[in-house]
Scaffold this motif. Sequence first.
Motif, PDB file in Angstrom:
ATOM      1  N   PRO A   1       0.830  -1.212   0.000  1.00 32.40           N
ATOM      2  CA  PRO A   1       0.000   0.000   0.000  1.00 32.40           C
ATOM      3  C   PRO A   1       0.861   1.256   0.000  1.00 32.40           C
ATOM      4  N   GLN A   2       0.311   2.299  -0.590  1.00 34.41           N
ATOM      5  CA  GLN A   2       1.030   3.567  -0.597  1.00 34.41           C
ATOM      6  C   GLN A   2       1.213   4.061   0.832  1.00 34.41           C
ATOM      7  N   GLY A   3       2.394   4.586   1.093  1.00 34.07           N
ATOM      8  CA  GLY A   3       2.703   5.070   2.434  1.00 34.07           C
ATOM      9  C   GLY A   3       3.421   4.057   3.297  1.00 34.07           C
ATOM     10  N   TYR A   4       3.528   2.791   2.828  1.00 35.58           N
ATOM     11  CA  TYR A   4       4.234   1.750   3.579  1.00 35.58           C
ATOM     12  C   TYR A   4       5.539   1.445   2.850  1.00 35.58           C
ATOM     13  N   PHE A   5       6.654   1.531   3.578  1.00 35.67           N
ATOM     14  CA  PHE A   5       7.968   1.328   2.972  1.00 35.67           C
ATOM     15  C   PHE A   5       8.767   0.317   3.786  1.00 35.67           C
ATOM     16  N   ARG A   6       9.488  -0.535   3.063  1.00 43.64           N
ATOM     17  CA  ARG A   6      10.478  -1.397   3.702  1.00 43.64           C
ATOM     18  C   ARG A   6      11.856  -0.830   3.403  1.00 43.64           C
ATOM     19  N   TRP A   7      12.750  -0.885   4.392  1.00 44.40           N
ATOM     20  CA  TRP A   7      14.084  -0.290   4.220  1.00 44.40           C
ATOM     21  C   TRP A   7      15.141  -1.243   4.721  1.00 44.40           C
ATOM     22  N   ASP A   8      16.177  -1.416   3.900  1.00 46.35           N
ATOM     23  CA  ASP A   8      17.292  -2.293   4.269  1.00 46.35           C
ATOM     24  C   ASP A   8      18.406  -1.547   4.971  1.00 46.35           C
TER      25      ASP A   8
ATOM     26  N   LYS B   1      20.127   0.891   3.642  1.00 44.58           N
ATOM     27  CA  LYS B   1      21.157   1.326   2.701  1.00 44.58           C
ATOM     28  C   LYS B   1      20.630   2.319   1.669  1.00 44.58           C
ATOM     29  N   ASP B   2      19.526   2.006   1.043  1.00 44.03           N
ATOM     30  CA  ASP B   2      19.012   2.831  -0.058  1.00 44.03           C
ATOM     31  C   ASP B   2      18.353   4.093   0.496  1.00 44.03           C
ATOM     32  N   LEU B   3      19.026   5.206   0.358  1.00 40.59           N
ATOM     33  CA  LEU B   3      18.520   6.460   0.909  1.00 40.59           C
ATOM     34  C   LEU B   3      17.335   7.010   0.126  1.00 40.59           C
ATOM     35  N   GLN B   4      17.066   6.472  -1.077  1.00 40.53           N
ATOM     36  CA  GLN B   4      15.917   6.929  -1.847  1.00 40.53           C
ATOM     37  C   GLN B   4      14.614   6.700  -1.081  1.00 40.53           C
ATOM     38  N   THR B   5      14.583   5.623  -0.308  1.00 42.08           N
ATOM     39  CA  THR B   5      13.378   5.348   0.482  1.00 42.08           C
ATOM     40  C   THR B   5      13.117   6.464   1.482  1.00 42.08           C
ATOM     41  N   LEU B   6      14.154   6.912   2.167  1.00 47.39           N
ATOM     42  CA  LEU B   6      13.990   7.986   3.147  1.00 47.39           C
ATOM     43  C   LEU B   6      13.639   9.310   2.461  1.00 47.39           C
TER      44      LEU B   6
ATOM     45  N   LYS C   1      11.856   9.620  -0.232  1.00 44.89           N
ATOM     46  CA  LYS C   1      10.430   9.539  -0.569  1.00 44.89           C
ATOM     47  C   LYS C   1       9.579   9.838   0.663  1.00 44.89           C
ATOM     48  N   LEU C   2       9.969   9.302   1.797  1.00 44.49           N
ATOM     49  CA  LEU C   2       9.203   9.537   3.024  1.00 44.49           C
ATOM     50  C   LEU C   2       9.161  11.018   3.380  1.00 44.49           C
ATOM     51  N   ARG C   3      10.257  11.708   3.190  1.00 42.33           N
ATOM     52  CA  ARG C   3      10.325  13.124   3.548  1.00 42.33           C
ATOM     53  C   ARG C   3       9.345  13.963   2.725  1.00 42.33           C
ATOM     54  N   ASP C   4       8.992  13.468   1.537  1.00 48.88           N
ATOM     55  CA  ASP C   4       8.095  14.226   0.661  1.00 48.88           C
ATOM     56  C   ASP C   4       6.631  13.859   0.851  1.00 48.88           C
ATOM     57  N   MET C   5       6.325  12.965   1.773  1.00 48.95           N
ATOM     58  CA  MET C   5       4.960  12.454   1.869  1.00 48.95           C
ATOM     59  C   MET C   5       4.183  13.097   3.011  1.00 48.95           C
ATOM     60  N   VAL C   6       4.179  14.406   3.013  1.00 44.13           N
ATOM     61  CA  VAL C   6       3.368  15.182   3.949  1.00 44.13           C
ATOM     62  C   VAL C   6       2.510  16.137   3.126  1.00 44.13           C
ATOM     63  N   GLY C   7       1.207  16.077   3.346  1.00 40.68           N
ATOM     64  CA  GLY C   7       0.299  16.935   2.591  1.00 40.68           C
ATOM     65  C   GLY C   7      -0.860  16.149   2.026  1.00 40.68           C
ATOM     66  N   GLU C   8      -1.427  16.660   0.952  1.00 42.78           N
ATOM     67  CA  GLU C   8      -2.566  16.014   0.300  1.00 42.78           C
ATOM     68  C   GLU C   8      -2.140  15.524  -1.078  1.00 42.78           C
ATOM     69  N   PHE C   9      -2.482  14.273  -1.371  1.00 41.78           N
ATOM     70  CA  PHE C   9      -2.056  13.649  -2.623  1.00 41.78           C
ATOM     71  C   PHE C   9      -3.269  13.050  -3.326  1.00 41.78           C
ATOM     72  N   GLU C  10      -3.176  12.977  -4.637  1.00 44.02           N
ATOM     73  CA  GLU C  10      -4.255  12.387  -5.430  1.00 44.02           C
ATOM     74  C   GLU C  10      -3.679  11.403  -6.432  1.00 44.02           C
ATOM     75  N   LYS C  11      -4.457  10.398  -6.742  1.00 43.95           N
ATOM     76  CA  LYS C  11      -4.119   9.472  -7.812  1.00 43.95           C
ATOM     77  C   LYS C  11      -5.402   9.176  -8.583  1.00 43.95           C
ATOM     78  N   PRO C  12      -5.290   8.759  -9.831  1.00 44.68           N
ATOM     79  CA  PRO C  12      -6.511   8.442 -10.581  1.00 44.68           C
ATOM     80  C   PRO C  12      -7.251   7.255  -9.963  1.00 44.68           C
ATOM     81  N   ARG C  13      -8.547   7.267 -10.077  1.00 44.05           N
ATOM     82  CA  ARG C  13      -9.331   6.078  -9.743  1.00 44.05           C
ATOM     83  C   ARG C  13      -9.247   5.174 -10.975  1.00 44.05           C
ATOM     84  N   PHE C  14      -8.363   4.209 -10.926  1.00 39.68           N
ATOM     85  CA  PHE C  14      -7.944   3.485 -12.119  1.00 39.68           C
ATOM     86  C   PHE C  14      -9.014   2.572 -12.707  1.00 39.68           C
ATOM     87  N   PHE C  15     -10.028   2.245 -11.966  1.00 36.18           N
ATOM     88  CA  PHE C  15     -10.982   1.237 -12.416  1.00 36.18           C
ATOM     89  C   PHE C  15     -12.401   1.794 -12.425  1.00 36.18           C
ATOM     90  N   ALA C  16     -13.241   1.134 -13.209  1.00 35.22           N
ATOM     91  CA  ALA C  16     -14.686   1.385 -13.175  1.00 35.22           C
ATOM     92  C   ALA C  16     -15.367   0.030 -13.050  1.00 35.22           C
TER      93      ALA C  16
END
Length: 710
Positions: free
Chosen positions: A272-279, A281-286, A288-303
């Motif tokens: 799920p979005q917002g859940y991260f696993r970290w080993d 080492k990879d600082l890209q994960t951290l 991404k977490l730093r940018d996840m404050v606020g309001e976000f939208e994604k398309p409703r992909f299905f009908a």
Amino acid sequence: MTTLICNCNQTLPLQTPKLGQALGEDLKEHTTLCRREAGAFQQAIQGRETVVVACTQEQRLLTELAEQTEGAAASIRFVNIRESAGWSAEGGQATPKMAALLAAARLPEPEPVPTVTFKSQGRLLILGPLDQAERAAALLSDVLDITLWADGAGEAGGSQVRRFPVMAGKLQSLNGWLGAFQVAWLANNPIDLDLCTRCNACVVACPEQAIGLDYQVDLSRCSAHRDCVKVCHAAGAIDFSREPRSQSERFDLVLDLRGPQAAVTFRQHALPQGYFRWDGKDLQTLLKLRDMVGEFEKPRFFAYKQKLCAHSRNDQTGCNACVDICSAEAIASDKSRQQIQVNPHLCVGCGACTTVCPTGALTYAYPRASEQGDKIRTLLSTYQAAGGRDAALLLHSQNQGQALIDELGRGAQLKVMQGVPARVMPMALWHTVSLGLEVWLSAVAYGARQIMVLLTDEEAPQYKTALVEQMAVAQAVLNGLGYDGVHLQLIEAAHPQVLDSELQRLSGRSAKVPVGPGVAARHAVQSDKRSTLELALDHLMAHAPALQSTVKPEALALPAAGAPLGTLAVDASRCTLCMSCVGACPSAALQDNPQQPELKFIEKNCVQCGLCAKTCPEQAITLQPRLLLTPERSQPRRLHHSPPYACIRCQKPFGTLKAIETMLGRLSGHSMFQGAALERLKMCGDCRVIDMFTDENQVRMAGDHPSKPQ
């Protein structure tokens, strides 16, 4: 619309006049559009029309330049013709492909769809060994509100300075998504971490060393000396008599340091979005977490259209394809409402559910199937009009798939690989499993000789199974119609050299090209999945080599797994024409006849969901996957009929002969249905009531006028 092309410092073999002719535009070839000729780019974007730039390498630079250009109002699109076409051993023959890629980039943007909103206030839960969790928290605490879950002390143990709240106990559940994670646990440890001062007195005093530097008691090692209680008397943090308490807390984000095999964690392939696993080492994960404050939208992909859904009817489960394939566990069976439920917050938009759905109840909403169809048709028609032959489509993901193609193009430029063949047109999808049988067959009808689907290591295992099944069905249709060759190919590659060798094997100069229809189809991909499938089949059958001969096949057998087409076999000796199957059929393939006991069937409508077979109380129905090639496919035909049974009293038909005979046979030995009671079963409802009333009156009259003794 304006198109800007660049030969990238003369490394691309562009045939600019031919490209312009194919696009209906007077093109000017540039050499360094992103450097010395940047003025041409700035001039082109001085307006409100769309500008297509044949470069993705410098997309960021050109976007920034557009933002700094006064008066720039054009919509800018970027398309790759370098790694996908020009940087290849066959780059000199890739002009038709370049024209096709540029033409597809000129199509309108996908129409907007409803969105799903996520709100995050930055409350982050970090799970893992306390020492590792504290180190991760130190890198994030300036932007996020952090709570730690201690899963052991780790090698170094917790810090003496308590900078973050710490929770511990028996973790019971963790579920949710970005902005709505719910954690439940059982606080079952004698040490209350809110009261603990980390003085370490209990650690020193414990004779069994049962207390670690996460300040929790290992009860399996504790011998009840209670020395720890004595030394913690002032703080009062240790109480072995405390009852375990169930607690829960809500978080916006979760960082899990425990690894994918940890208990009570997300096991599905698509997290799920917002859940991260970290080993660690990879600082890209951290980042991404730093940018996840606020309001976000994604398309409703299905009908979802419940009326078309073949999942459940009459408390019976038929098709379960979408539930089984969903890698995000976003789809569940709602038995109370006899339908499926899709959680839009968990849906990652892979489209696998829409691919395996036989009825089209689930459809891909962004981009729509019709928009994808327009793109495929534009690619193929432009390629053919520009002189291209034997077109092949390479469907790949826009993430790892695109990265592989980019690496392949660079390898070809460095002369260590062959690159993408000139007749293979890459087409990026949100996910490779989002297109299936009906679109593939439409692409073949449009003129594609091969459809290749690229799988990297990012897909869930069940996706491959579904694609293999769908390809087997499509290939059986094409070969059965006389189109020789292997049109559908699954490529598995996680390295550019593997992709290079597979592309050369399947579509290189020495590869055998499959056969397709001689005339390209003109139909558009419809929003309704079954309509698209029927249009593609109609075109393929109209030009099928196998149907041009004097001896024509009547039907094509299809693989049982994944086949959305077929007929039904009804065992006449068992069927009572109760019509339960008619009520269960979600696609109106099964119909009754109001005038007489008759079961009719329209094969074109059947989706092979199996609800009819599961609903039938007599187990008289068997599924038979196939494609009928005669006109009867779209016409109602009789599967079974039975003479009506006439009431023995009034002669009015009220059932079928088979149904009444079956009922009489089953109840003849029952104590409640003997004599007159059994005879009433042979009467219609009205006569049965009259007979019962007459019989009761006769009994009553016999009781009112008893016979006189002699």
